[in-house]
Design an enzyme around this catalytic site. Structure first.
Site: not given
Length: 395
Positions: A101, A174, A226, A318-319
């Site tokens: 990424q 972002y 994303r 992810g987690r």
């Protein structure tokens, strides 16, 4: 028992995944001060490679001024290639594909992280969250042109390092999202204006990265994007805006779209009368023109199947991949009973979680990690934002 997520998946450009499970980007905060790769990062990804079909590596800045946090990866200079090559090699164990990424943090940074420099953004508008955000400097037209070139150069480096693709981070508030948002983009030049005009930077970056892939890649190479579906600020991005953005992506050279949400069952944060999961809206808008990676509180095999049942082509975790590096291997071995769904603080070093990341998980991410020492009830992010999404929950 066999699952749909165990099936292979072939992208239109020829990249084939051995299964449909993706490890989504997980911030380790463990790079050297200059963004070079550390052994901690290599060990973290190596421990999680081999089972899932694809790992999307944590975000890397394309220019030094785009750094958003300490311990962040860099892909801003050719000296980064050697370390990134080691990282890509660790991710690609046993046939797992590796995507990196890439991004610019924009106003989601500060002058301490940037060593005295003022953060920049589309316009000189301070972010609402966090409360101590700094007012950024509006980027000049020349700086925007240079940034577009930098994304292309970062892609060249990712190709040289051996990755199988790059993902443009247009989510979590972002810079790419900042240019699309009416909250952060108040420009009156060609990079601002109405909704279509605010898509301009994303379109230019996609085109430049696609050009770099065509020029430098000697193998099929993925280009992903994303996206966060909504903002809670006013003005801000709403679902109608994101569906229009998806329409642009559907007609672009990107190879896939990756959602960013705390729950795969998320409904609108702004329209409480809308009870349809956002993922279903995304699936309908794309209409099979681009594959979609669904994500959000996916922990069990049943959770993963549910994401694919809603129409997503791939499912990301992810987690759960932090807690259980061998998730996919345990499913393949019919050993689901041994999958970790909680994380013991005493096991984090054994799980190759870097020390810097351990402090981060026990701090800002404590409420979402299911620590065995946490007495609180797990939070359901179906109707509110999660910490990783870049803004605080709506009260």
């Amino acid at each position: 028992m066999t699952y749909h997520f165990q099936d292979s998946y072939a992208f239109a450009n020829g990249v084939t995944l051995k299964n449909r499970v993706v490890m989504s980007p997980t911030t380790t905060m463990s790079s050297f001060y200059d963004g070079h790769v550390t052994n901690d990062e290599i060990d973290f990804y190596s421990a999680r490679a081999g089972g899932v079909g694809l790992i999307i590596g944590e975000v890397a800045n394309v220019v030094p001024g785009g750094k958003g946090f300490e311990g962040e990866l860099s892909i801003a200079d050719d000296t980064d290639i050697d370390g990134l090559s080691k990282l890509a090699n660790a991710m690609k164990r046993n046939g797992t594909k590796a995507v990196l990424q890439i991004f610019h943090a924009g106003r989601k940074s500060n002058d301490s992280i940037l060593r005295g420099q003022q953060p920049v953004s589309a316009s000189a508008v301070k972010a609402v969250f966090p409360a101590d955000s700094q007012t950024p400097r509006e980027m000049t037209a020349d700086e925007i042109d240079e940034l577009i070139v930098a994304f292309g150069e970062a892609t060249r480096r990712a190709i040289a390092a051996g990755f199988d693709g790059v993902e443009l981070h247009g989510a979590n508030t972002y810079l790419l999202q900042q240019f699309f948002s009416p909250n952060s983009n108040r420009r009156t030049d060609k990079w601002g204006g109405d909704r279509d005009a605010r898509m301009g930077l994303a379109q230019a970056v996609i085109a430049r990265v696609h050009e770099a892939i065509a020029t430098y890649a000697d193998r099929p190479f993925l280009l992903g994007y994303r996206i966060s579906p909504e903002e809670i600020e006013t003005p801000g991005i709403r679902l109608a805006d994101s569906l229009a953005f998806l329409e642009m992506l559907a007609d672009s050279p990107v190879d896939y779209v990756h959602m960013s949400m705390g729950s795969a069952q998320r409904t609108s944060l702004n329209d409480k009368s809308d009870h349809e999961p956002i993922m279903k809206k995304f699936v309908a808008q794309l209409a099979g023109r681009k594959p979609l990676i669904g994500v959000g509180s996916v922990e069990t095999p049943a959770d993963a199947e549910a994401v694919l049942a809603m129409g997503a082509d791939l499912v990301a975790m992810g987690r759960e991949m932090i807690r259980e590096p061998q998730w996919m291997e345990k499913v393949e071995d019919h050993d689901e009973a041994s999958i970790r769904y909680q994380l013991s603080p005493s096991e984090m070093t054994e799980l190759k979680i870097p020390v810097a990341m351990q402090y981060y998980l026990k701090g800002a991410f404590y409420s979402v990690m299911h620590f065995t020492t946490d007495p609180a009830t797990a939070v359901d992010y179906q109707n509110e934002a999660a910490p990783m999404e870049g803004f605080e929950k709506k009260m």
